[in-house]
Design a protein around this motif. Structure first.
Motif, short mmCIF file in Angstrom:
data_model
loop_
_atom_site.label_atom_id
_atom_site.label_comp_id
_atom_site.label_asym_id
_atom_site.label_seq_id
_atom_site.Cartn_x
_atom_site.Cartn_y
_atom_site.Cartn_z
N UNK A 114 -3.71 5.32 -1.81
CA UNK A 114 -2.90 5.37 -3.04
C UNK A 114 -2.15 6.66 -3.21
N UNK A 115 -2.54 7.72 -2.50
CA UNK A 115 -1.89 9.02 -2.60
C UNK A 115 -2.25 9.82 -1.35
N UNK A 116 -1.58 10.97 -1.16
CA UNK A 116 -1.83 11.81 0.01
C UNK A 116 -3.03 12.71 -0.27
N UNK A 117 -4.18 12.31 0.25
CA UNK A 117 -5.43 13.04 0.01
C UNK A 117 -5.41 14.41 0.67
N UNK A 118 -4.95 14.47 1.92
CA UNK A 118 -4.97 15.74 2.65
C UNK A 118 -4.05 16.77 2.01
N UNK A 119 -2.92 16.32 1.46
CA UNK A 119 -1.99 17.23 0.78
C UNK A 119 -2.44 17.56 -0.63
N UNK A 120 -3.58 17.03 -1.05
CA UNK A 120 -4.18 17.29 -2.36
C UNK A 120 -3.28 16.87 -3.52
N UNK A 121 -2.62 15.71 -3.33
CA UNK A 121 -1.87 15.14 -4.44
C UNK A 121 -2.83 14.70 -5.54
N UNK A 122 -2.32 14.56 -6.74
CA UNK A 122 -3.12 14.06 -7.85
C UNK A 122 -3.45 12.59 -7.61
N UNK A 123 -4.72 12.22 -7.70
CA UNK A 123 -5.08 10.80 -7.49
C UNK A 123 -4.34 9.88 -8.45
N UNK A 124 -3.93 8.73 -7.94
CA UNK A 124 -3.27 7.74 -8.78
C UNK A 124 -3.74 6.34 -8.38
N UNK B 286 0.85 -1.19 0.00
CA UNK B 286 0.00 0.00 0.00
C UNK B 286 0.89 1.24 0.00
N UNK B 287 0.80 2.10 -1.02
CA UNK B 287 1.67 3.27 -1.10
C UNK B 287 1.31 4.39 -0.14
N UNK B 288 0.09 4.37 0.42
CA UNK B 288 -0.29 5.39 1.40
C UNK B 288 -1.27 4.77 2.39
N UNK B 289 -1.94 5.59 3.19
CA UNK B 289 -2.78 5.09 4.28
C UNK B 289 -3.74 3.99 3.82
N UNK B 290 -3.91 2.97 4.67
CA UNK B 290 -4.92 1.95 4.44
C UNK B 290 -6.26 2.45 5.00
N UNK C 147 -4.12 2.42 -7.31
CA UNK C 147 -3.45 1.61 -6.31
C UNK C 147 -4.05 0.22 -6.31
N UNK C 148 -3.84 -0.54 -5.25
CA UNK C 148 -4.22 -1.95 -5.21
C UNK C 148 -5.21 -2.23 -4.09
N UNK C 149 -5.94 -3.33 -4.23
CA UNK C 149 -6.71 -3.92 -3.14
C UNK C 149 -5.90 -5.11 -2.65
N UNK C 150 -5.71 -5.20 -1.33
CA UNK C 150 -4.84 -6.21 -0.73
C UNK C 150 -5.67 -7.30 -0.08
N UNK C 151 -5.26 -8.55 -0.25
CA UNK C 151 -5.87 -9.68 0.45
C UNK C 151 -4.86 -10.21 1.48
N UNK C 152 -5.33 -10.37 2.73
CA UNK C 152 -4.50 -10.98 3.77
C UNK C 152 -5.18 -12.26 4.24
#
Length: 282
Positions: free
Chosen positions: A116-126, A95-99, A128-133
């Motif tokens: 997938x990105x820093x939402x609070x810092x208003x990064x451009x959405x990119x 996971x590249x950013x917060x789960x 990401x993945x869904x993880x299975x544990x």
């Protein structure tokens, strides 16, 4: 459900609540910025179940009844063993950013989304993945190229998983194989202006969707038809169906923002409303 019905306040004064789940006669949820997992019993008493330093989010349970909780900022899956939390899996390598949210199937497999990105810092959405544990702690990618995978549901036959892609403005479905892996990706519903957050499934196969951007809870059918809209005075964050007959819709509302502001204002609430169709799935 009578469209003139008014929601009932269940609890207020929350910093920022997420991940509501009805389990064993109680409503469970996470309050991000107080770092607490809480539950509300049938008498309306609120209790703290666990404290998660890395901010709790998605909740679920193993077949033996032990609680699983997503730790957001350090990107870990934890298990409650007695009065302590135990590491199940470190997700930081995937996971590249917060789960965030999670759904757990009857085998104890956990499907976990991430920003997938820093939402609070208003990064451009990119994407990401869904993880299975798996219950033994093995973490692996279940699906790729998702725009902010968030709330998830699994259908009662255990053959389909639906995930809310918040910045994709859609619900996306996958077939679930016997080993838990996902395939046959398809759009379950396009949501127009709605950015879906938390979701829950009812017994008719419709999905209740919390839409923060439009401040409403939507009952959505496969293909995109919307059969009910419940407006919210605040942003609609998440929802769950529960109660003794499964026909109480619990609606989490609040304001997305910084931790310090949320802790100071405490505007988070959970409201309830009786609906016609009971909850289903995991």
């Amino acid at each position: 459900m009578d469209t003139n019905d008014k929601p009932t306040l269940v609890v207020d004064g929350l910093a920022f609540a997420e991940g509501p789940r009805w389990h064993e006669g109680k409503l469970w949820f996470s309050d991000f910025y107080t770092h607490e997992v809480k539950c509300i019993d049938a008498d309306g008493k609120v209790g703290t179940v666990a404290t998660v330093p890395g901010q709790p989010s998605g909740l679920g349970w193993l077949p033996d009844g032990r609680l699983l909780v997503v730790s957001m900022t350090d990107r870990r899956l934890l298990r409650q063993d007695g009065d302590k939390l135990t590491l199940v899996a470190d997700l930081a390598g995937l996971a590249p950013f917060h789960c965030n949210d999670m759904v757990v199937d009857r085998h104890g497999r956990a499907y976990i989304g991430n920003f997938g990105f820093d939402l609070v810092a208003k990064e451009t959405p990119r994407p990401t993945v869904l993880i299975m544990v798996t219950p033994d702690g093995k973490a692996q990618v279940a699906a790729e190229n998702l725009l902010f995978p968030n709330g998830c549901v699994i259908t009662p036959d255990e053959r389909t998983l639906v995930v809310a892609e918040t910045f994709g403005k859609r619900l996306t479905a996958f077939d679930i194989a016997d080993d838990g892996f996902l395939s046959n990706r398809r759009v379950w519903a396009e949501l127009g202006d709605a950015f879906p957050d938390g979701i829950c499934l009812d017994a008719e196969g419709a999905i209740w969707v919390a839409s923060p951007t439009t401040s409403e809870f939507l009952r959505v059918h496969e293909g995109g038809k919307i059969s009910s809209r419940i407006p919210s005075e605040q942003q609609a964050i998440a929802c769950a169906l529960g109660g003794s007959d499964g026909k109480t819709l619990y609606m989490v509302t609040g304001r997305v923002g910084r931790a310090d502001k949320s802790l100071a204002e405490r505007t988070g609430k959970i409201l309830s409303l009786r609906v016609d169709v009971a909850g289903a799935a995991w």
